[in-house]
Design an enzyme around this catalytic site. Sequence first.
Site, short mmCIF file in Angstrom:
data_model
loop_
_atom_site.label_atom_id
_atom_site.label_comp_id
_atom_site.label_asym_id
_atom_site.label_seq_id
_atom_site.Cartn_x
_atom_site.Cartn_y
_atom_site.Cartn_z
N GLY A 1 7.32 1.25 2.25
CA GLY A 1 8.31 1.30 1.17
C GLY A 1 7.75 1.07 -0.21
O GLY A 1 8.44 0.52 -1.08
N SER A 2 6.53 1.51 -0.45
CA SER A 2 5.88 1.24 -1.74
C SER A 2 6.69 1.72 -2.93
O SER A 2 6.93 0.97 -3.88
CB SER A 2 4.48 1.87 -1.77
OG SER A 2 3.89 1.72 -3.04
N SER A 3 7.12 2.99 -2.91
CA SER A 3 7.82 3.52 -4.08
C SER A 3 9.15 2.81 -4.29
O SER A 3 9.54 2.52 -5.43
CB SER A 3 8.04 5.03 -3.93
OG SER A 3 8.85 5.33 -2.81
N ALA A 4 9.85 2.49 -3.21
CA ALA A 4 11.13 1.78 -3.34
C ALA A 4 10.92 0.36 -3.84
O ALA A 4 11.71 -0.15 -4.65
CB ALA A 4 11.86 1.75 -1.99
N ALA A 5 9.84 -0.30 -3.37
CA ALA A 5 9.58 -1.67 -3.80
C ALA A 5 9.25 -1.71 -5.29
O ALA A 5 9.72 -2.60 -6.01
CB ALA A 5 8.43 -2.26 -2.98
N PRO B 1 0.83 -1.21 0.00
CA PRO B 1 0.00 0.00 0.00
C PRO B 1 0.86 1.26 0.00
O PRO B 1 1.97 1.27 0.55
CB PRO B 1 -0.80 -0.12 1.31
CG PRO B 1 0.06 -0.95 2.20
CD PRO B 1 0.76 -1.92 1.30
N ASP C 1 14.68 2.58 2.89
CA ASP C 1 13.66 1.84 2.13
C ASP C 1 14.30 1.05 1.00
O ASP C 1 13.93 -0.10 0.74
CB ASP C 1 12.62 2.80 1.56
CG ASP C 1 11.61 3.26 2.60
OD1 ASP C 1 11.83 2.99 3.80
OD2 ASP C 1 10.62 3.91 2.21
N GLY D 1 4.18 3.72 5.00
CA GLY D 1 5.45 3.44 5.64
C GLY D 1 6.00 2.07 5.33
O GLY D 1 6.89 1.57 6.03
#
Length: 325
Positions: free
Chosen positions: A116-120, A110, A161, A114
């Site tokens: 780490g969506s953008s990094a993932a 999601p 992240d 917190g």
Amino acid sequence: MTSNHSASARTTTPRVGSSTSHGKTILIGEHAVVYGAPALVLPVNDVRVTATVTPTPDRDGHGLESAVHTGPLDLAPAAVMPTVTAVTATLRHLGVTDQHFHVRVDSDVPTARGMGSSAAVAAAVTAAVADALGVTLDAQTHHDLIQECERVAHGRPSGLDARGVVADVPVWFEDGRIEPVDVTGEFVFVVADTGVPGHTRDAVAAVREHHDRAPAEVDAVIGQIGDLARRARGTLVDGDAQALGATMDAAHALLTTLDVSSDDLDRLVGAARSADALGAKLTGGGRGGCVLTLAADGDHAVRIAEALRAAGATATWTTRIGDRA
């Protein structure tokens, strides 16, 4: 990651490439890490991102298929510019200018929670683009590419992240350095979503303002959080779940004094403790987002998750680290 990180040469003919990454959560150290304190980060392996990259004719240009945007990459909105960067930065690094791709992103991580969506997403897309060209990225190159995307998303990312979403074990982050953490036994965590987006930027600014007003007071809290992170690392090494839970509870209390919790977060923390969680705390930037709780075992995790959902959590995830008993 499904891709390995050894170096290899580009193939002549592009192919369908794919890679996965996962979410992360901060065990101890949020906010304090901004001031030089250490942090412990956990992988959330069951919350995943899969990127699939398919070669397309040059005339079609790059395309993106995701929950946020489906269409030409050059028409993507600002919200997915980190994903656009993942494609363009990887191609630039590989010296490729004559090949276009359709990029599909399927993410269970999601946003604004917190985790780490953008990094993932960046981790999966960069590795998948490289894979489509027959290249496996070494760990440092992969990290550098993820960080380039994270700078688009967040300005000045710590790198926490970017490391956490590709780690298979807990990681220790201090002074920009990363170390894997040994774990004895198994620890079972439940992550719960308040349903309210985190407000990391506001929370960080509030802590900064507090520090400007009362530096000695905030520095003392930061120091205590750093001590808790060190203690938590020791509990993982020793396999002491009870002691780890106590450090989590203490960390939440300290974060509350920094005014980065919220009624929603405190409600879920209370619900977890009422379900006899060994420990519970906010995780991430705070003022929304998620809580992290520690269960005694898998059955206890189920009961905690039920209590959290009954208290208003919109989603829960269970993650395990260490060896299964």
